[in-house]
Write a protein that holds these residues in place. Structure first.
Motif, PDB file in Angstrom:
ATOM      1  N   TYR A  92       0.847  -1.205   0.000  1.00  0.00           N
ATOM      2  CA  TYR A  92       0.000   0.000   0.000  1.00  0.00           C
ATOM      3  C   TYR A  92       0.876   1.247   0.000  1.00  0.00           C
ATOM      4  O   TYR A  92       1.882   1.318   0.728  1.00  0.00           O
ATOM      5  CB  TYR A  92      -0.916   0.017   1.223  1.00  0.00           C
ATOM      6  N   LEU A  93       0.504   2.220  -0.808  1.00  0.00           N
ATOM      7  CA  LEU A  93       1.234   3.478  -0.914  1.00  0.00           C
ATOM      8  C   LEU A  93       0.506   4.552  -0.096  1.00  0.00           C
ATOM      9  O   LEU A  93      -0.596   4.982  -0.448  1.00  0.00           O
ATOM     10  CB  LEU A  93       1.328   3.899  -2.389  1.00  0.00           C
ATOM     11  N   HIS A  94       1.114   4.960   0.999  1.00  0.00           N
ATOM     12  CA  HIS A  94       0.556   6.020   1.842  1.00  0.00           C
ATOM     13  C   HIS A  94       0.937   7.376   1.243  1.00  0.00           C
ATOM     14  O   HIS A  94       2.117   7.642   0.998  1.00  0.00           O
ATOM     15  CB  HIS A  94       1.109   5.944   3.269  1.00  0.00           C
ATOM     16  N   VAL A  95      -0.060   8.236   1.053  1.00  0.00           N
ATOM     17  CA  VAL A  95       0.190   9.569   0.505  1.00  0.00           C
ATOM     18  C   VAL A  95      -0.530  10.589   1.386  1.00  0.00           C
ATOM     19  O   VAL A  95      -1.754  10.562   1.505  1.00  0.00           O
ATOM     20  CB  VAL A  95      -0.311   9.693  -0.946  1.00  0.00           C
ATOM     21  N   THR A  96       0.228  11.487   1.983  1.00  0.00           N
ATOM     22  CA  THR A  96      -0.338  12.506   2.872  1.00  0.00           C
ATOM     23  C   THR A  96       0.110  13.887   2.414  1.00  0.00           C
ATOM     24  O   THR A  96       1.310  14.155   2.274  1.00  0.00           O
ATOM     25  CB  THR A  96       0.090  12.282   4.326  1.00  0.00           C
TER      26      THR A  96
END
Length: 517
Positions: A92-96
């Protein structure tokens, strides 16, 4: 202080923090299915319903690059057809995003944001985020093993532009990546959520980016599948996306590049009061007449009555929300200025306002070539209530006669009106805008407005007409005789008309935007 904005449904979705811990594969499967789903985005199955006349007849919001086969999915636009396999998604790619406070200038106004906001992307959420809030490089993390190298691409899905290229990323340490094309945020000039996808690939070894991509001209379309193939990338192993919604920040960028001017879209969000004076069905256009000095619906809209007392010099400029040039040289327009906030119901109401200006048979290139059938009278609110003055631009289907408006006005003007009868003839009070425009098949294509209040000029003018000075000036701090007058004027000026015409005119720039109701 940082304000956190939660994505819609993020707390209960398959890709929520909690559900990823318990069942990561369900989240990854859902992401892959969404990328393949032709009903997921604006260029999918609902496109034909939203744009029934096709991509070139309904403005920039329906524009599609050449070669589109509606309906499209994210995968069909990003990858070579048949090459995307959701099975490759294994993390999963976390993008904040964090959007600091700041300000910018757009559509003739300053926009200021006084707080920092933060939001985390969820690809299964329908939440849209403003382009301004996604202007800074986001923080991105993912699971990695020792020795792994990655490439990351940020891509505008339907339009094929790259928004960031990073290679040779050791683990998920972005500080040690090689920047081929630094991140630049979305510039979607439309209200629908346009997807910008973040794609993570694994590398077999360190790579040197092919000059075809490293030396490409900015703004040229970017082939994701070709980039992955040339550099022997595997994946994508993770993907996430942002649904970016157009705002004044993005609109101004597109405008400055000469692509499209969507400031009317921003103004349309502000048009609430205007519905009082136009068609009974409440339809208003995504268009406006923009006044570079006074009529500014995005700002506070306020101008002093003294500064708007003379007839404006108007310049009309045609601009369409389309890349395709259109010949409007044969079109005619009607320009109406009204005040629905009059102090007396015998002068005007919300449904039948006071008519301040009426021009008909206006050609597309010069308002002043039209027939000025009811000359401009400036704002003069006699009460303390702010008055909205609306400029409404209608497209005509045929030339109008100079008597066409007469059946739609009241029989007389009230004594409560500022102007004496020689300057307030019949056909101004209680003007039936709905009846006039509907019966003459006029189509609303533009609007603007400003707000004016009672000021020293209005007090002065009313005293000249014989209204009691003590009543007109009793709200003036430190009032004494004579009444406070507009600078350079005398209380004993011989006529209101001379006072009205004593100063230079306020200049308006009217910008017509074509729309489809």
């Amino acid at each position: 202080m940082v304000k956190t904005v939660d994505a819609v449904g993020q707390s209960i979705g398959l890709c929520s923090d909690q559900n990823r811990v318990s069942n990561l594969q369900a989240c990854l499967n859902a992401i892959g299915n969404a990328a393949l789903d032709t009903s997921q985005f604006w260029f999918g199955t609902d496109y034909n319903q939203r744009c029934p006349q096709g991509p070139f007849t309904q403005g920039f919001g329906c524009f599609l690059p050449q070669g589109f086969q509606i309906p499209e999915s994210m995968s069909s636009l990003v990858f070579t057809p048949g090459t995307f396999d959701p099975v490759t998604l294994d993390r999963y790619l976390h993008v904040t995003f964090t959007s600091p406070e700041g300000q910018y200038y757009a559509c003739g106004n300053d926009f200021e944001f006084e707080e920092t906001i933060s939001f985390t992307l969820d690809p299964l959420s329908s939440a849209k985020h403003l382009c301004w809030d996604a202007r800074e490089m986001p923080e991105m993390t993912w699971q990695s093993s020792p020795g792994e190298l990655f490439s990351l691409l940020v891509y505008d899905v339907p339009y094929g532009f790259i928004h960031g290229v990073y290679v040779n990323i050791p683990g998920n340490d972005f500080t040690r990546s090689e920047v081929v094309d630094p991140y630049h945020g979305p510039k979607n000039p439309n209200r629908f959520g346009n997807p910008y996808v973040f794609l993570l690939y694994t590398q077999q070894q360190r790579i040197t980016v092919d000059p075809k991509f490293s030396e490409r001209i900015p703004g040229q379309p970017f082939n994701v599948s070709e980039f992955a193939e040339i550099h022997s990338l595997s994946g994508p192993v993770a993907m996430n996306w942002l649904l970016a919604e157009g705002d004044a920040y993005a609109v101004e960028q597109q405008k400055s590049w000469g692509v499209v001017n969507n400031c009317p879209m921003i103004v349309s969000d502000e048009k609430v009061e205007i519905k009082r004076t136009v068609r009974e069905d409440g339809k208003v256009s995504n268009a406006f007449l923009f006044a570079n000095v006074s009529a500014n619906p995005l700002g506070d809209g306020y101008i002093r009555a003294a500064l708007a007392r003379d007839e404006p010099h108007a310049e009309l400029t045609i601009a369409r929300l389309s890349f395709i040039p259109v010949d409007d040289s044969g079109k005619l327009y009607t320009l109406i200025m009204v005040d629905p906030d009059t102090a007396s119901s015998t002068v005007g109401t919300g449904a039948r306002p006071l008519l301040h200006w009426l021009m008909i048979n206006v050609p597309y290139d010069d308002v002043n070539k039209g027939n000025n059938v009811m000359r401009y009278i400036g704002p003069a609110p006699p009460d303390q209530v702010p008055h909205f003055y609306y400029f409404l631009l209608y497209e005509q289907t045929a030339p109008l006669t100079e008597e066409a408006h007469r059946p739609y006005a009241g029989q007389s003007c009230s004594e409560a009106l500022l102007y004496s009868k020689p300057f307030c003839p019949l056909n101004r009070c209680l003007f039936d805008v709905n009846g006039f425009t509907i019966d003459n098949s006029l189509k609303l294509v533009g609007a603007s407005w400003f707000v004016s209040r009672r000021d020293e000029y209005v007090r002065y003018a009313r005293v000249q007409l014989g209204f009691p000075e003590d009543e007109e000036c009793r709200d003036v701090a430190g009032y004494n005789d004579p009444c406070m007058a507009v600078a350079g004027s005398s209380r004993h000026h011989p006529s209101i008309l001379a006072c009205i015409t004593s100063a230079g005119a306020v200049v308006f720039l009217l910008l017509l935007k074509d729309v489809y109701l």
